[in-house]
Scaffold this active site. Sequence first.
Site, PDB file in Angstrom:
ATOM      1  N   CYS B 153       0.781  -1.007  -0.042  1.00 36.53           N
ATOM      2  CA  CYS B 153      -0.123   0.040   0.180  1.00 36.53           C
ATOM      3  C   CYS B 153       1.107   1.309  -0.088  1.00 36.53           C
ATOM      4  CB  CYS B 153      -0.963   0.003   1.254  1.00 36.53           C
ATOM      5  SG  CYS B 153      -1.758   1.483   1.491  1.00 36.53           S
ATOM      6  N   CYS B 156      -0.199   4.009   2.198  1.00 40.46           N
ATOM      7  CA  CYS B 156       0.001   3.802   3.584  1.00 40.46           C
ATOM      8  C   CYS B 156       1.660   4.147   3.954  1.00 40.46           C
ATOM      9  CB  CYS B 156      -0.411   2.722   3.973  1.00 40.46           C
ATOM     10  SG  CYS B 156      -2.156   2.190   3.763  1.00 40.46           S
ATOM     11  N   ASP B 157       2.628   3.579   3.386  1.00 40.80           N
ATOM     12  CA  ASP B 157       3.686   3.335   3.579  1.00 40.80           C
ATOM     13  C   ASP B 157       4.934   4.240   2.866  1.00 40.80           C
ATOM     14  OD1 ASP B 157       2.470   1.421   5.379  1.00 40.80           O
ATOM     15  OD2 ASP B 157       3.034  -0.255   4.229  1.00 40.80           O
TER      16      ASP B 157
END
Lengths: 213, 328
Positions: B153, B156-157
Site C-alpha cells: 500500500c 500507507c507506507d
Amino acid sequence: MAIFDEKTRQQLKTVLDQMKNEVTIVFFSQEIECQTCRDGKRFVNEIASISDKILVEHYSLVTDKDKSDLYGIDKVPAIVLLDKDKNNTRMRFYGIPGGYEINSFLGSILAASGKEEAIPKPIKARIDKIGKPVHIQVFVSLGCPHCPNAVMAGHLLALENENVTADMVETSTFNHLAIRYNVSGVPKVVINDKYEFIGAQPITAYLDAIEKL
Amino acid sequence: MEFNLSAGLFSEGQKFESFHEQTLYDTIIIGAGPAGLTAAVYCMRKGLKTGLITKQVGGQVADTAGIENYLGYRYINGTELVDKFREQVMQFSIAFESESPVQSLQDGQIKEIVLEDGRCLKTRTIIIASGKQSKQLNIPGEVRLIGHGVAYCAICDAPFFVNKKVFVVGGGNSGVEAAIDLAKVAEHVTLIQRRDHLTADKILIDKLADFENVSYLFEHIVTEIKGGNDVESVMIQNKKSLLISEYQTDGVFVQIGLIPNSSFAEKLLDMNKYNEILVDGYCQTNRDGIFAAGDVTSVPYKQIIIACGEGAKAALAATSYLLNQPKE
Ligand SMILES: Cc1cc2nc3c(=O)[nH]c(=O)nc-3n(C[C@H](O)[C@H](O)[C@H](O)COP(=O)(O)OP(=O)(O)OC[C@H]3O[C@@H](n4cnc5c(N)ncnc54)[C@H](O)[C@@H]3O)c2cc1C
C-alpha cells in the site's frame, strides 16, 4: 486559517451530536521544540467548539508535571480522553489525528462519551480477564485507510479494561519512535514492547498476544 | 491539514440487524464493495429478505485515493464515495455481518454459507461479490519481510521511504501510481516491469515521466527479496539473458495486480484460469440460484462503475429466479 472547512465542520457536528455524555480532551503540549503542538492546540479547540459536550484542558508536558505523570504522558503533542466523571479512559493519541485518523478520534470520543458498542460475549470475557498492565502502541501514517481500525481495536481494549492503555502514535511526528520500533509498514501494533504485528488485525489478534504476556 | 472523514461510519440511522442461523434468507450477498452494496440496494427495494456478509465496507474503493471516472462526480475521494454507498444501503434493515468472513458454501435447494467462526446461514440464493485483493509475488523473502520493507500500500507506507531507495514491481495503473507517490519522497525509485512497456493509462505514465529520480527496468522480474531484519537487496532476472543480478534497496512495493477472492467457492463453481468465477450475461454461475458480480467474476474490465452495474444485474437475476421458484 481554520483547521476545518465549513463542510467538514458540518460533518463533524453530525457525528459529535451522537455523544451521550461529556468528554474531556486533555491536551499536552510544550512551548519549544514541538512543531505540531500549535496545530494540535487549534485542532482540539476547534473540535471542542463544535460540541458543547466536549471540554478541553491544556497542560504543558514540562511545567504541569503532576498532570503528565498522572496520565503517563512522555511526548507531545498528546491527547488523553476522559469520561464524564473525568476518569481516564486510557485512550491516547500521540500526534494530531488528521487524515484517516480523524475517524478513530471520533470513534474513541463517542466511545468515551458512553455510546455503547456491542461486543460479542466470548470476546468480552477475554477482555475482562486481562489482569496485567498492558501497553498497546499502534503506529500509523495519516494516509493509511485501514489504520483507524487498528487504533480503535486497541482503544476498545483500553476502555473495557483498566489494565490496558492504548496509544495511536503518528509516525511522521514521532519519527524517532518509528525508527526505534523499526516501523516501515503501517498499521504496526506493538504490545508491551514484546509482541508486534502488522496490518489491521481483528481484536482477537490483540487478545492472543496479550494472553501470551 | 487534510481529513479523510467517514461520517457514515458513525451514522445513527444504522438499521443493520444481526444474522440469525434459524432464519431462511431470500438472498445473501458476500462482499460489500461496489458490486455487493449495489446488489443490496436492489434486493432491499425488491423486498427480498437480504443479508450482507463482508470483511469490510467499501472494498478496494476504501483503499483508493481519488476517483475521476465514476459518473456524477468529476472527482471524489475513495472514503467519500464509500460513505455515500454505505448511506444508501443503511436506510434499509438488512442483516449485516462484518466480524467473520465466509469460509465455504454448500449448494442445494436451500444453500448454506459457513462462516469462519463456524456459524452456518441458510439462504435460497447467493450473490458472490467478494472482489479481489493484492497479489503476492510468491518469491523467497517476500512474506517474511512484509512490514520490514516489503509493502503493498503506497499511500500507507510511502512516508517510511523518505530519502531511501525503493523498487516498485509492476507497470500497470497501480504500479505507476505507487511509483508516483514514492518518487515524491524517495531518493530513487526503480520500476520493474515484466513486459517491454508500461500498461498503465497514458495520463499516469506521463506524470511519472516528470520525475527525475525514477528509472525503469523492462523485461525484468524479481526472483528473491533478501535481508536480515529488513529488506537489503533484491535479486533481479533479465528475462532475455536470464542473468540474475543483485540490487541494493530499502523497500519493495509489490503492485502486480490482484487475485479474486473466490477460494471459498473453489469446489462448487466453474472458474477460468485466473480463478475468476464464470458467469453468463445474467451473472448466473454454473449452479442454479448462485450468482456472482464484479471483480470476482470473469466479466472483463474491473472498474467501480462496472462492478455496480453487475451488482444490480445479479440482484435482478436473483429476484426473478426466486419468483420462478415454487413457494413451499
Ligand atoms: C488502488 C486502486 C485504485 C483504483 N482506482 C479505480 C478508479 O479510479 N476507478 C474505477 O472505476 N476503479 C478503480 N479501481 C478498481 C475498483 O476499485 C474495483 O473494480 C471495484 O472496487 C470492484 O468492486 P467489487 O465490489 O467487485 O469488489 P471489491 O471492491 O474488491 O470488494 C469486495 C468485498 O468483498 C469482501 N470479501 C472478500 N472476501 C470475503 C469473504 N471471504 N467473506 C466476506 N467478504 C469478503 C471484501 O472485504 C470487500 O468488501 C481501483 C482499484 C484499486 C486497488
